[in-house]
Design an enzyme around this catalytic site. Structure first.
Site, mmCIF file in Angstrom:
data_model
loop_
_atom_site.group_PDB
_atom_site.id
_atom_site.type_symbol
_atom_site.label_atom_id
_atom_site.label_comp_id
_atom_site.label_asym_id
_atom_site.label_seq_id
_atom_site.Cartn_x
_atom_site.Cartn_y
_atom_site.Cartn_z
ATOM 1 N N GLU A 206 0.811 -1.213 0.000
ATOM 2 C CA GLU A 206 0.000 0.000 0.000
ATOM 3 C C GLU A 206 0.851 1.273 0.000
ATOM 4 O O GLU A 206 0.394 2.322 -0.464
ATOM 5 C CB GLU A 206 -0.923 0.009 1.219
ATOM 6 N N GLU A 215 -1.715 9.402 -0.183
ATOM 7 C CA GLU A 215 -2.016 8.975 -1.543
ATOM 8 C C GLU A 215 -1.354 9.923 -2.539
ATOM 9 O O GLU A 215 -1.421 11.143 -2.401
ATOM 10 C CB GLU A 215 -3.539 8.957 -1.740
ATOM 11 N N ASN A 253 -14.824 6.022 6.875
ATOM 12 C CA ASN A 253 -13.757 5.250 7.514
ATOM 13 C C ASN A 253 -13.019 6.082 8.557
ATOM 14 O O ASN A 253 -12.648 5.573 9.619
ATOM 15 C CB ASN A 253 -12.776 4.721 6.473
#
Length: 353
Positions: A206, A215, A253
């Site tokens: 990831e 990201e 989340n």
């Protein structure tokens, strides 16, 4: 779901400012351990004998007498015989009140001891429990896992991630593990090492080897606000992009992870990219509590021997599994096999999804 108070209690326990009542082992004297010495330094988990009893250290100690200092947990009389704790404890029921010292049988078949009164918190993800309780022979209750006893050493961690960003510190990881003691702390030594390797392999994928904190595709940032949620996106439309070891994303989340950890991540999601311990905690929260697109949590997949492939399914199965992106799946598998080799443990079966 974890409450913020549980984290506080766990922190006090680790700091040595908070003691818990441990039920005495069943009748029957075990062999006496090495006699306690006032001048010797003992780490958490060390067992000594004094006054006809064995004592287990809860944390680091020196010159604190077993029987009078809270650091020592009484393991019962010693001098002969081996205790055989019974297994006639009730099944755990979510929402049922449990007093300190209660022993319950969880759905995974293991037994857990409540270290504080609690309204039926989940033993596997809650810091209100120690695990496991070795019933049917094997020594009785155990003390909480020592974060310093993580199955991956600092040297092994550095070997796994030679080019990691300094933000992803080993100390940040072990601090976060204290809030999730069942992580890499459940089952046999083999299972614990396999789970640690599986978690770190997915994290490796990831983050590009623990390099990226956020990201990289900024064009995606505005897409992670689900405005249909009643709490909306108070930090801004583009504030809920992927961050941390498992690239936590979406406002719902951040809300769920923040609620579980006792941290206001919905209003301040930037904590995940600024605080290493918070970042690791969000990754462990997902690993321990979320099914994602899979059918079980990654933790459950590993401790129940369902295989590394099921952890991939729970993290990104909708895009990668069942032929969706075999190259990405293989990247995760390669890392897992490398990490299990570093830890000296077999990877097990069912590696792919």
């Amino acid at each position: 779901m974890r409450r913020s108070l549980t984290l506080f209690a766990a922190a006090l326990l680790v700091a040595g400012l908070f003691s818990v009542v441990v039920p005495a082992p069943p009748a029957g004297a075990a062999a006496c351990a090495t006699p306690w010495s006032a001048s010797t330094v003992y780490n958490g988990g060390a067992v000594v004998s004094r006054g006809g009893h064995n004592w287990s250290a809860k944390w680091w100690t020196q010159n604190e007498t077993p029987g009078s200092a809270a650091v020592w947990a009484d393991q019962g009389a010693c001098g002969g015989g081996t205790p055989t704790p019974g297994c006639d404890h009730p099944n755990w029921v979510a929402g049922q009140w449990y007093a300190t010292g209660s022993i319950v049988r969880y759905t995974d078949g293991n037994y857990y001891i409540a270290v504080h009164d609690n309204p039926g918190y989940d033993p596997v993800i809650s810091t209100w429990y120690w695990d496991p309780y070795a019933c049917g022979g094997g020594g009785g209750p155990t003390d909480p896992p020592d974060p310093g006893g993580f199955v991956v050493s600092q040297a092994q961690f550095d070997q796994m991630f030679p080019g990691r960003n300094s933000f992803y510190s080993y100390s940040g990881l072990t601090t976060a593990i204290a809030a999730f003691p069942a992580f890499a702390g459940t089952g046999s030594d083999t299972v614990r090492k396999q789970e640690a390797a599986a978690f770190l392999a997915n994290v490796n994928h990831e983050t590009g080897g623990l390099v990226y904190i956020v990201e990289q595709n900024t064009a995606n940032y505005p897409h992670y606000c689900d405005a249909s949620q009643p709490y909306g996106c108070p930090a801004g439309q583009a504030a809920y992009y992927g961050r941390g070891p498992i690239q936590l994303s979406w406002n719902f989340n951040y809300k769920a992870a923040g609620d579980a950890l006792g941290i206001n991540l919905l209003n301040d999601p930037w904590q995940v990219e600024r605080n290493a311990s918070v970042a690791w905690k969000t990754a462990l929260w997902y690993w321990m509590t979320q099914n994602g697109p899979g059918t079980m949590t990654p933790h459950a997949a590993m401790v129940n021997s369902r295989g590394f492939g099921e952890t991939i399914r729970s993290i990104n199965g909708s895009l990668e599994c069942n032929g969706g992106n075999p190259g990405q799946v293989q990247s995760r598998i390669n890392a897992y096999q490398r990490f299990t080799q570093i830890l000296g443990v077999a990877p097990g079966g069912n590696l792919s999804c």
